[in-house]
Design a protein around this motif. Sequence first.
Motif, PDB file in Angstrom:
ATOM      1  N   VAL A   1      -9.341  10.708   2.603  1.00 49.31           N
ATOM      2  CA  VAL A   1      -9.681  12.124   2.733  1.00 49.31           C
ATOM      3  C   VAL A   1     -10.311  12.323   4.101  1.00 49.31           C
ATOM      4  O   VAL A   1     -11.284  11.655   4.443  1.00 49.31           O
ATOM      5  CB  VAL A   1     -10.642  12.595   1.620  1.00 49.31           C
ATOM      6  CG1 VAL A   1     -11.176  13.988   1.915  1.00 49.31           C
ATOM      7  CG2 VAL A   1      -9.943  12.578   0.267  1.00 49.31           C
ATOM      8  N   ALA A   2      -9.713  13.214   4.884  1.00 52.33           N
ATOM      9  CA  ALA A   2     -10.289  13.562   6.188  1.00 52.33           C
ATOM     10  C   ALA A   2     -10.943  14.917   5.992  1.00 52.33           C
ATOM     11  O   ALA A   2     -10.252  15.914   5.831  1.00 52.33           O
ATOM     12  CB  ALA A   2      -9.205  13.619   7.256  1.00 52.33           C
ATOM     13  N   ALA A   3     -12.265  14.947   5.980  1.00 50.75           N
ATOM     14  CA  ALA A   3     -12.953  16.196   5.661  1.00 50.75           C
ATOM     15  C   ALA A   3     -14.344  16.181   6.264  1.00 50.75           C
ATOM     16  O   ALA A   3     -14.490  15.971   7.470  1.00 50.75           O
ATOM     17  CB  ALA A   3     -13.006  16.378   4.149  1.00 50.75           C
TER      18      ALA A   3
ATOM     19  N   VAL B   1       2.549   7.575   2.281  1.00 42.19           N
ATOM     20  CA  VAL B   1       3.705   8.124   1.584  1.00 42.19           C
ATOM     21  C   VAL B   1       3.499   9.584   1.207  1.00 42.19           C
ATOM     22  O   VAL B   1       4.393  10.236   0.704  1.00 42.19           O
ATOM     23  CB  VAL B   1       4.032   7.310   0.310  1.00 42.19           C
ATOM     24  CG1 VAL B   1       4.455   5.898   0.664  1.00 42.19           C
ATOM     25  CG2 VAL B   1       2.855   7.296  -0.655  1.00 42.19           C
ATOM     26  N   TYR B   2       2.267  10.051   1.438  1.00 35.29           N
ATOM     27  CA  TYR B   2       1.996  11.434   1.062  1.00 35.29           C
ATOM     28  C   TYR B   2       0.912  11.964   1.977  1.00 35.29           C
ATOM     29  O   TYR B   2      -0.084  11.291   2.243  1.00 35.29           O
ATOM     30  CB  TYR B   2       1.530  11.511  -0.402  1.00 35.29           C
ATOM     31  CG  TYR B   2       1.266  12.922  -0.869  1.00 35.29           C
ATOM     32  CD1 TYR B   2       2.286  13.676  -1.452  1.00 35.29           C
ATOM     33  CD2 TYR B   2       0.008  13.502  -0.713  1.00 35.29           C
ATOM     34  CE1 TYR B   2       2.046  14.981  -1.860  1.00 35.29           C
ATOM     35  CE2 TYR B   2      -0.237  14.801  -1.115  1.00 35.29           C
ATOM     36  CZ  TYR B   2       0.789  15.542  -1.686  1.00 35.29           C
ATOM     37  OH  TYR B   2       0.553  16.827  -2.074  1.00 35.29           O
TER      38      TYR B   2
ATOM     39  N   ARG C   1      -3.256  14.559  -9.823  1.00 38.20           N
ATOM     40  CA  ARG C   1      -1.847  14.687 -10.178  1.00 38.20           C
ATOM     41  C   ARG C   1      -0.969  13.989  -9.130  1.00 38.20           C
ATOM     42  O   ARG C   1      -0.067  13.214  -9.457  1.00 38.20           O
ATOM     43  CB  ARG C   1      -1.490  16.174 -10.269  1.00 38.20           C
ATOM     44  CG  ARG C   1      -0.282  16.476 -11.143  1.00 38.20           C
ATOM     45  CD  ARG C   1      -0.089  17.989 -11.283  1.00 38.20           C
ATOM     46  NE  ARG C   1      -0.010  18.647  -9.984  1.00 38.20           N
ATOM     47  CZ  ARG C   1      -0.864  19.613  -9.586  1.00 38.20           C
ATOM     48  NH1 ARG C   1      -1.841  20.006 -10.374  1.00 38.20           N
ATOM     49  NH2 ARG C   1      -0.720  20.164  -8.398  1.00 38.20           N
ATOM     50  N   VAL C   2      -1.291  14.231  -7.859  1.00 36.42           N
ATOM     51  CA  VAL C   2      -0.518  13.653  -6.750  1.00 36.42           C
ATOM     52  C   VAL C   2      -0.558  12.127  -6.806  1.00 36.42           C
ATOM     53  O   VAL C   2       0.440  11.454  -6.584  1.00 36.42           O
ATOM     54  CB  VAL C   2      -1.043  14.178  -5.393  1.00 36.42           C
ATOM     55  CG1 VAL C   2      -0.479  13.357  -4.249  1.00 36.42           C
ATOM     56  CG2 VAL C   2      -0.700  15.642  -5.233  1.00 36.42           C
ATOM     57  N   ILE C   3      -1.737  11.581  -7.121  1.00 35.07           N
ATOM     58  CA  ILE C   3      -1.872  10.121  -7.201  1.00 35.07           C
ATOM     59  C   ILE C   3      -0.888   9.574  -8.234  1.00 35.07           C
ATOM     60  O   ILE C   3      -0.158   8.618  -7.979  1.00 35.07           O
ATOM     61  CB  ILE C   3      -3.321   9.719  -7.578  1.00 35.07           C
ATOM     62  CG1 ILE C   3      -4.274  10.020  -6.414  1.00 35.07           C
ATOM     63  CG2 ILE C   3      -3.401   8.231  -7.949  1.00 35.07           C
ATOM     64  CD1 ILE C   3      -5.738   9.810  -6.726  1.00 35.07           C
TER      65      ILE C   3
ATOM     66  N   PRO D   1       0.824  -1.213   0.000  1.00 38.69           N
ATOM     67  CA  PRO D   1       0.000   0.000   0.000  1.00 38.69           C
ATOM     68  C   PRO D   1       0.858   1.263   0.000  1.00 38.69           C
ATOM     69  O   PRO D   1       1.869   1.333   0.702  1.00 38.69           O
ATOM     70  CB  PRO D   1      -0.798  -0.106   1.298  1.00 38.69           C
ATOM     71  CG  PRO D   1      -0.737  -1.531   1.694  1.00 38.69           C
ATOM     72  CD  PRO D   1       0.557  -2.056   1.169  1.00 38.69           C
ATOM     73  N   ARG D   2       0.473   2.199  -0.837  1.00 36.72           N
ATOM     74  CA  ARG D   2       1.064   3.537  -0.816  1.00 36.72           C
ATOM     75  C   ARG D   2      -0.102   4.499  -0.652  1.00 36.72           C
ATOM     76  O   ARG D   2      -0.865   4.744  -1.572  1.00 36.72           O
ATOM     77  CB  ARG D   2       1.814   3.824  -2.129  1.00 36.72           C
ATOM     78  CG  ARG D   2       3.064   2.963  -2.330  1.00 36.72           C
ATOM     79  CD  ARG D   2       3.705   3.227  -3.691  1.00 36.72           C
ATOM     80  NE  ARG D   2       4.128   4.622  -3.834  1.00 36.72           N
ATOM     81  CZ  ARG D   2       5.282   5.120  -3.369  1.00 36.72           C
ATOM     82  NH1 ARG D   2       6.128   4.324  -2.731  1.00 36.72           N
ATOM     83  NH2 ARG D   2       5.594   6.387  -3.545  1.00 36.72           N
ATOM     84  N   ILE D   3      -0.227   4.998   0.561  1.00 37.71           N
ATOM     85  CA  ILE D   3      -1.438   5.747   0.915  1.00 37.71           C
ATOM     86  C   ILE D   3      -1.170   7.246   0.892  1.00 37.71           C
ATOM     87  O   ILE D   3      -0.148   7.712   1.408  1.00 37.71           O
ATOM     88  CB  ILE D   3      -1.936   5.332   2.325  1.00 37.71           C
ATOM     89  CG1 ILE D   3      -2.179   3.816   2.363  1.00 37.71           C
ATOM     90  CG2 ILE D   3      -3.200   6.095   2.721  1.00 37.71           C
ATOM     91  CD1 ILE D   3      -2.492   3.269   3.735  1.00 37.71           C
ATOM     92  N   GLY D   4      -2.105   7.982   0.297  1.00 37.03           N
ATOM     93  CA  GLY D   4      -2.061   9.436   0.355  1.00 37.03           C
ATOM     94  C   GLY D   4      -3.182   9.924   1.258  1.00 37.03           C
ATOM     95  O   GLY D   4      -4.302   9.437   1.164  1.00 37.03           O
ATOM     96  N   VAL D   5      -2.855  10.862   2.159  1.00 37.42           N
ATOM     97  CA  VAL D   5      -3.876  11.390   3.074  1.00 37.42           C
ATOM     98  C   VAL D   5      -4.070  12.873   2.792  1.00 37.42           C
ATOM     99  O   VAL D   5      -3.098  13.634   2.748  1.00 37.42           O
ATOM    100  CB  VAL D   5      -3.459  11.192   4.549  1.00 37.42           C
ATOM    101  CG1 VAL D   5      -4.536  11.742   5.483  1.00 37.42           C
ATOM    102  CG2 VAL D   5      -3.208   9.723   4.844  1.00 37.42           C
TER     103      VAL D   5
END
Lengths: 316, 923, 66
Positions: free
Chosen positions: B433-435, B402-403, B421-423, B369-373
Motif C-alpha cells: 500500500v502506497a499511502a 499482478v495487480y 476481494r481483490v486478494i 510472489p503475486r503482488i498487489g499494489v
Amino acid sequence: MVKYTEKIQEIAKRLLQEEKVDVFIGYRKGTMPMMNQPVLITAPEEAARLYWDNFCGLNLCNYLTKRTDRIGVIANGCNSRNMVTHIIENQIQREQLYIVGIPCEGMIDHRAVMRAVHYKEILDIEQNGKTFVVKGADFEETFEKEKFLQSNCAVCTHRNPVIYDELVGELVEEQTDVSAYEDVEKVEAMDPEKKQGFFTRLIGRCIRCYACRNACPLCYCPTCFVDESKPQWVGKSIDPTDTLTFHFLRAYHCAGRCTDCGACERVCPMGIPMRQFTKKLNKDCLELFSWEAGLTLDQRPPLDVYRPDDYNDFIK
Amino acid sequence: MESVEGAPGDFTVTLVNYPRFIDPDVCTGCGQCAQACPITGVNEYDCGLGKRAAISIRYAQAIPLAYNIDRDICIGCGLCEKVCLAEAVRYDDRPRKTELRVGALVLTPGSKVFDPKDLDTLCCRESPNVVTSMEFERILSASGPYLGHLMRPYDREEPAKIAWLQCVGSRDIHRCDHGYCSSVCCMYAIKEAVIAKEHARGDLDCAIFFMDMRTYGKDFERYYEDARNKHKIRFIRSRVHTVDEIRDTGDLLIQYATEDGRLKAETFDMVVLSVGFETPRELIDLSRTLQLQLTEGNFCQTSSFAPVSTSREGIFVGGAFQNPKDIPQSVIDASAAACAVGEILSPSRHTLTKAKEKIPELPVVGERPRIGVFVCKCGINIAGVVDVDAVREYAAGLPYVVYAADNLYTCSQDTQDAISRVIKENHLNRVVVAACTPKTHEPLFQETLAAAGLNKYLFEMTNIRNQDSWVHRDSPELATEKAKDLVRMAVAKVALMEPLQESTLSIDQNVLVVGGGVAGLMCARTLSRQGYEVFLIERSNVLGGQALDLYQTWKGEDIQDQVCKLIDDVERDVRIHVYLSTELTSVEGFVGNFKTQVKTGDGRTSQIEHGVAILATGAQEYRPEEYLYGRDPRVMTHLELDRRFMAGDPALKEIQSAVFIQCVGSREPERPYCSRVCCTHSMESALHLKELNPDMEVVILYRDIRTYGEREYLYRAAREAGVRFFRFSLDRKPRVRAGEDRLEIEVMDTILGRPIVMKADLLTLAAAIVPYRDQKLAQFFKVPMNEDGFFVEAHAKLGPSEFATDGVFLCGMAHYPKSIDESAAQALAASSRAVTLLARKEFQVSGTVAEVNPLYCSGCGVCVEICPYSAPSFVSEGRFAGKAQINPVLCKGCGLCVASCRSGALNLKGFGEDQIIAMINEM
Amino acid sequence: MSEWEAKITTFLCNWCSYGAADLAGVSRFQYPPNFRIIRVPCSARVSPKFILAAFRHGADGVWVSG
C-alpha cells in the motif's frame, strides 16, 4: 635470541613430557631466510625444531581457534593480546592454554632488508644483539636492528605479553615516547578528495587474494562476508569499489579488536599497507573509549557493548 | 464531567461532550480544511507566539489526528466543508451528554501553569522578551512558532544572554499564596538552559537565579553539575525582585542582591520566568462536586500508605493534581492508580472481552510472489501533487506485480472490503500500500490481509503522503518520481517477505517479590488482593525494612502503626508466602516462566516457579565517617534520632541546643547524587524537637533545602518555629569538635563572611541513602545497575517501574531514594505493570524477531553481550553447542545483534538483510 | 555541475526519526525530494554493510538517524 630458542625448546619439552599439554605451538626456522614458520609439535623429541628470532611475524593465535585440546603456545605482546581477545570471544578457553610469554624486541621488516641489499639473494642472516648480518653468495652486510623494525613494532607499546604462565626471559622495557598514530593523523588532515585518492592508490594493487584476512587471528567466521551470496555484499571482481568495500568492512570487523600485530601487511604479496585502515579504528577506539584491544579479560571491546548510560558526549 | 453518582463498583458518570464540529471518526487529518480557512486565530498551544486557522488541530502529534472548529472565531463561510473530501464537517454539532457506568474513577486532570501577569515587578506584561518557561519550551521546539530557532519575541533576534528566574508562582505566600514548591522548575530551567545553548548559533550566556537548587531526582544532581561545569551555566543564588525593560533595545535589567548582601544589576536580552503549578479553579469546583478533600495548596488529599486514593472511596488520583510532580512520578502514579482500581475491580476483569474470529492462513511458502499494489490518492492530499495514475501504471509494470489499483481513500472501510476481494480473486500473496504512514495505518491493512487469509507480515506500506506529497508541494514531477521509487523499493522488499509466526507463551500466575520493606509488602498485598499467589523473599529475619526505624511521614502519619498493619495483612494472607532470612541462589528462565532457587537461613533450599518478578530490595542509611560519628555519643543519624523519638527518650527534652548537618555523604564526589528525603526528614525532626521543648535552640546546616512539593510547608513551619538555617558549601563544610562539655560546630557564615562557632548537645547527621549494590541479583535477572548502585529502569521518564528485561519490575529505594508515599506508589505501579502481563495469561510474541543460522555462527558472543533485552544466549548442548540462539519471547526486533554480527549468522525477520539490500539496490 | 543533485539514502528509526519525518509532513515543512527513506525498526539495525552498499549503489550521502 638464541637464548630464547633454547629456553622455548626446554619448556616445550618439559610440558610435553609432563603431559601438561597435548600440543605445543611455536615457530620453526623457515626454509628461506626471514620466513620463520608456525609449527605444532606433539612429542617432546620434536622440541628441537622450535626456533625464535626477529622474523617470527605470523600470529600464532590463528592456530588456537576452536581447538579442544590443551595447548602450549608462545606469545609476545601482540600475540598474547590476541589470545585475550580469543578467550573473550569464546574461541578458546583460558584453562586450555599454557602461555609461554616472550618479552619481544620487535620483528624485522623482511621487505626493508631486501630493499637494503637491493633485492640480491639472501642466503643467511645472523643476529647479534642490536645488529644483524645479511649474507649472500657474494656479499655480507651489517645493519642496525632498530632501523629495520616492522613499522608496527617500531611504535609498539605492549612488547611484553599481557597474560602468560611462564616467561622465557626478563620483561623488556616498554617504549613510551612513540607517536603511534602520526601516519593516521596525516591522512585525517587530508581533504576528502585527497583522502579518496590516497585510499584508492593504497588498494590499487590489491588482487583480492584475502591473504590479509587469512593471516588475521580475528577473522575466524565460518563464512566470511565476502563469500556470502544472499545478499552479495561484495562483488568477486577486482573492481575498485568492491575492493574498497572489502577493506573497509574487514577493518570495521577488527575495530576494537586489532592488536596491530602486523600479520596482514607481512603476508600481503602486493605489499599493501592495509594497517592504515585498522590503525585509524584503533586510534578512534583509544580516543573515544580509552580502549586498546586485548589488555583485559574482564571487558569486551567497546563495539560489543550496549550501554544506555553511555558517558561519552558524542552519543546523546 | 458533570456528576458522579453511586458507589465503588457501580458509579454512574455524566459527561458533557463539547462539540468539535468535525466527526473525528471520519476526519483523516489531511489538513486541507485548515489551508482553505480564511480566518487566523491565536495558537494557544504555542502560548500565543504563533497563529492557526479557525479549523485546526491542537498540535501535529495529536491523537486522534482530527480537526476541530473554533466557533468563537469561525465566520461560517463553508470553505472547509467544501474542500473536505472525507465529508467530516458537522456545522450543526451540539453538546451531547453521555452516561457511563463504571466501577471506579481515576482522576488525572493535571494542573495548570501559573500565570505571572499580575506580578507587575517582573515586567511580564510590558516586555515581550519576558516569557514564561512554557513559552520558552515552544520557542525551543522544532515544531514551535520559530521552528526551534532560538529567538526572542521582541525583534526575532537571537539572544546572547538569557536569565531564568526560579520560583515564579511557587514558594511565595505574599504575591500568589502558593506556599508550596512546584517540584519540577529547577530541573526544567537547567534543561532549557542546556538546550538553549545547543540551539544557539552564537555564544549564549545562561544565568539561573534561584533560592535553593532542587535537583533531587534520579541523575538530576549530575545533570546540574554538568550544566555548571561543562555547559558553563551560571547559577546565581538570589531571588530577583525587579525586572525593568530598557526602552530602546527591549533588553531587560535585573537587579538583585547577592548572598553576601551586595546589590547588583545585570542586563539580559531575554528573561524566562520559571512558572510553577496551580490547580485551576474549575478543578477545585469539580473536587467540591465530587466531595474530595483538598490540601492547603488545593491538591488532592491522599495518605502516604494509600498514595493514589482520594478521600472518596472508589475514586483515585494521579499526576500533578495529587501534588506538583515530574513525568516519572506522574507515570508511577498512573500505574499505581490502575493498580488500586484493579484491587477493587479484579473480579470483573475480562468480563467484557470479546474474542476475535480467526481466519485460516493460505499457504504461500514456495509460491512465486503475486503482488498487489494499492496507490492511495488520500482525497487530493496525494493526488494533488503526485500523479497517482502514473504511479499506478508504473507499479503495474514492476516484477511480480499482478495487480495495481488506486483508491480515493485506501483506508476507508469499503476499500478494505475491496482489497480483501481483490486478494482472493487475483490470488495475491503479497500486498503493497502506497499511502500515508505505516505508523498509524499498517495495523489496519494487516487486519485486512488477515481477513483475506494472508499472513499479516506479507505486507509493506510505503509513505507517499507525509514523506512525499506533503513535503514536496512545489515539485510535483520530482514527487511523482519519488513515489515511483518508493513503490519500487516496497515491491522489492515485499517480494522477499515470508509469512512470520507469532508464537504464544503462557504466563505462570505466581509472582516473586524480592524485598520485604514497605515497597515489597505493598506489592505482595495488592497482588494477592488481585488474586495472584505471591512469594515474598526477605534477606533479614523481619519484615518492614527501613520503615521500622522511621517515626513519622512528612504528612505527620505514624509510620509504625501503618507498617504493623501492612505486615499483619501480609502475614495473615494465605496467598502470600513469606520467606525470611532467605536469599536467591539462582534464577533460570525468562518472562512468564522463571525458576528461582532460594536458600533459607537454616540452609534449606527450595524452588519457586513464577511468571514475573518485582525487585524491591531497598537501600540503607550510610554510616558516616565524618563529623565525629561513632566517636561521640551525641552525634547520630536520622534513623537513630527517630528511634529515640519512638522510644520517647526523656533526655531529648533536656537538650538546649540541637544541630543538623545536611548532605552527609550525599552530593559528594564519591556519591554524587541527592538522597532526596533528608531535607524533609530534618524539618520533621527539628519541628518535633521544638515541640518537645520550644526553647530548644535548633539549627540546620544545609547546602540547598530540598523540601519539594507541599513538603515546603514543613520548611516554612520550621522557620516559624524559630529553627535557624545556615548554608555551607562543599568546599567549606562545617567542622565538629568535642568541646569540654558540649559539641562545638564551626560553620562559615555567608553573610558575615567569617566562621561562627555554635555549641550543641545533639548533632544529627542527614546521612545519605546507599543502595545494596546486589550484583548477583542484577546478574540473575539480567538487569542493569548504575554507577551509584541503583537499578536502572527501562526508561527514566516513561518506564520508571520496570526493567528493559521483560517480566522484571522495580520499585522502592532500589530504584532511587524516596519517601514512604513515593515507595508505596511505586510498589503499586510495579505491581500494576506486572498485572498487565499476568492478566493476559498468555503472551503473543511479535513475528519481527531475530533468528540465528548456526552454520554461520562463530560463537563469538557479541549478540549475547550487546542485547539490552537478553534475548540471545548460547546453545548448551547438541550439534550447535556454543552457537548463539535467540529467545523470540525476549527479542524486541531492534536488530542491534544483527548489525553487530560479523559472521552474518543473524537475521531480522521482516527487516532481513536481503530485503534491505533489495531496497537499497532499487533506490 | 549546477544541475547535479545529491542522492541521499536515509535510514530512519521507526520510533523516532521516521515519526519525525511524518510530522514534518503534517506540519507541511517543504524540503528537497532527494531523499529515499528506508524505515528500520531501530537505528541499531543499520549495519555498516548497508551504508557501504548504499554508496556502492551510487548514493552521494547516507543519513542514519535514530
